[in-house]
Design a protein around this motif. Structure first.
Motif, PDB file in Angstrom:
ATOM      1  N   SER A 113       0.843  -1.193   0.000  1.00  0.00           N
ATOM      2  CA  SER A 113       0.000   0.000   0.000  1.00  0.00           C
ATOM      3  C   SER A 113       0.880   1.245   0.000  1.00  0.00           C
ATOM      4  O   SER A 113       2.040   1.215   0.429  1.00  0.00           O
ATOM      5  N   SER A 114       0.329   2.344  -0.471  1.00  0.00           N
ATOM      6  CA  SER A 114       1.102   3.571  -0.614  1.00  0.00           C
ATOM      7  C   SER A 114       1.525   4.158   0.726  1.00  0.00           C
ATOM      8  O   SER A 114       2.432   4.987   0.782  1.00  0.00           O
ATOM      9  N   ASP A 115       0.874   3.739   1.825  1.00  0.00           N
ATOM     10  CA  ASP A 115       1.259   4.241   3.145  1.00  0.00           C
ATOM     11  C   ASP A 115       2.078   3.236   3.934  1.00  0.00           C
ATOM     12  O   ASP A 115       2.398   3.454   5.101  1.00  0.00           O
ATOM     13  N   TYR A 116       2.440   2.107   3.298  1.00  0.00           N
ATOM     14  CA  TYR A 116       3.271   1.124   3.983  1.00  0.00           C
ATOM     15  C   TYR A 116       4.131   0.371   2.968  1.00  0.00           C
ATOM     16  O   TYR A 116       3.779  -0.705   2.513  1.00  0.00           O
ATOM     17  N   GLY A 117       5.223   0.999   2.564  1.00  0.00           N
ATOM     18  CA  GLY A 117       6.166   0.352   1.660  1.00  0.00           C
ATOM     19  C   GLY A 117       6.032   0.757   0.213  1.00  0.00           C
ATOM     20  O   GLY A 117       7.021   0.775  -0.522  1.00  0.00           O
ATOM     21  N   GLY A 118       4.808   1.093  -0.226  1.00  0.00           N
ATOM     22  CA  GLY A 118       4.615   1.501  -1.614  1.00  0.00           C
ATOM     23  C   GLY A 118       4.630   3.010  -1.754  1.00  0.00           C
ATOM     24  O   GLY A 118       3.793   3.592  -2.457  1.00  0.00           O
ATOM     25  N   TRP A 119       5.623   3.643  -1.125  1.00  0.00           N
ATOM     26  CA  TRP A 119       5.645   5.100  -1.048  1.00  0.00           C
ATOM     27  C   TRP A 119       5.839   5.756  -2.398  1.00  0.00           C
ATOM     28  O   TRP A 119       5.463   6.911  -2.592  1.00  0.00           O
ATOM     29  N   CYS A 120       6.438   5.038  -3.342  1.00  0.00           N
ATOM     30  CA  CYS A 120       6.686   5.631  -4.660  1.00  0.00           C
ATOM     31  C   CYS A 120       5.630   5.240  -5.685  1.00  0.00           C
ATOM     32  O   CYS A 120       5.803   5.477  -6.888  1.00  0.00           O
ATOM     33  N   ASN A 121       4.554   4.613  -5.223  1.00  0.00           N
ATOM     34  CA  ASN A 121       3.465   4.249  -6.133  1.00  0.00           C
ATOM     35  C   ASN A 121       2.811   5.502  -6.709  1.00  0.00           C
ATOM     36  O   ASN A 121       2.666   6.514  -6.018  1.00  0.00           O
ATOM     37  N   PHE A 122       2.440   5.432  -7.974  1.00  0.00           N
ATOM     38  CA  PHE A 122       1.747   6.543  -8.616  1.00  0.00           C
ATOM     39  C   PHE A 122       0.387   6.724  -7.939  1.00  0.00           C
ATOM     40  O   PHE A 122      -0.306   5.741  -7.661  1.00  0.00           O
TER      41      PHE A 122
END
Length: 251
Positions: A113-122
């Motif tokens: 998830s973008s708030d846990y590890g997927g910080w560079c996700n679009f």
């Protein structure tokens, strides 16, 4: 008002419009993490193709950008002022800022998830910093911190640097140490027996064209994102070789 006075006033106003102070840029919100290196700096080549970042003067104040900020490599070389905000536990007192140069791409990880590890996700706006630079704005113990950022002018020492590589049919140049906007958007090359030849972006800040320029002094014309163009004439002598680095003018 006379014609001469009117012209003088116009030139003053025009110059004032061209000068954009960093304090006039709006702060935007993003997040930041850091990557651990044994010497506290990012020294790997990265997606901009700069090679050893200490040799190209970017060193520890380098950053990988998320997809939306990286913009397919066109942001390579751009400078950002970043400060940690809105976290009393992790942000250093007074919210000091640090100036970073975009040198790498922070790839997305859509398995997280973008708030846990997927910080560079679009379409997340995220900076992956060196540990040493991160420690200038936040506690090292922090995992991820909220930040504010804004584009600033790049302050560089010395002139633009042109590193040439390729072969008899393929000519490539890596452009580093770019002041002002930092972002190169167009490049032309010229030999003593040619006119100006437009180059295409290969990747990052590597630019290429299919031509043999051996035995000719080489000139470069560089355009940055604000539209300003700078020509460095005969930066490489006629006896240049692959690979060599030459220094030109500065914005």
């Amino acid at each position: 008002m006379g014609a001469l006075q009117a012209t003088f006033l116009f030139l003053i106003l025009l110059k004032a419009c061209e000068i954009t102070d960093a304090e006039d840029e709006e702060w935007k919100t993003a997040t930041a993490t850091y990557t651990k290196e044994t010497d506290g700096s990012i020294i790997t080549e990265g997606a901009c193709g700069y090679g050893d970042l200490h040799k190209t003067s970017y060193g520890k104040h380098s950053a990988g950008l998320s997809t939306i900020l990286f913009n397919r490599g066109s942001s390579c070389g751009a400078c950002y002022e970043v400060r940690c905000v809105d976290h009393i536990l992790w942000c250093l007192q007074g919210s000091p800022s640090v100036i970073l140069t975009a040198t790498d791409f922070c790839p997305p990880n859509y398995g997280l998830s973008s708030d846990y590890g997927g910080w560079c996700n679009f379409p997340q706006e995220h900076f992956e910093m060196s540990e040493a630079a991160f420690a200038e704005i936040a506690e090292r113990r922090a995992d991820i911190v909220p930040v504010q950022y804004r584009r600033v002018k790049c302050a560089r020492s010395g002139g633009l640097r042109f590193t040439v590589s390729g072969n008899l049919r393929f000519f490539q140049v890596l452009i580093t140490n770019v002041g002002l906007d930092g972002e190169v958007v167009a490049v032309k090359v010229k030999g003593s027996r040619t006119g100006w030849i437009a180059m295409g972006r290969n990747w990052g800040q590597n630019w290429q064209c299919n031509i043999n320029l051996r035995g000719q002094p080489i000139s470069f014309e560089v355009t940055v994102s604000s539209g300003r163009t700078l020509a460095s004439y005969n930066v490489a002598p006629a006896n240049w070789q692959f690979p060599q680095t030459f220094e030109g003018k500065q914005f």
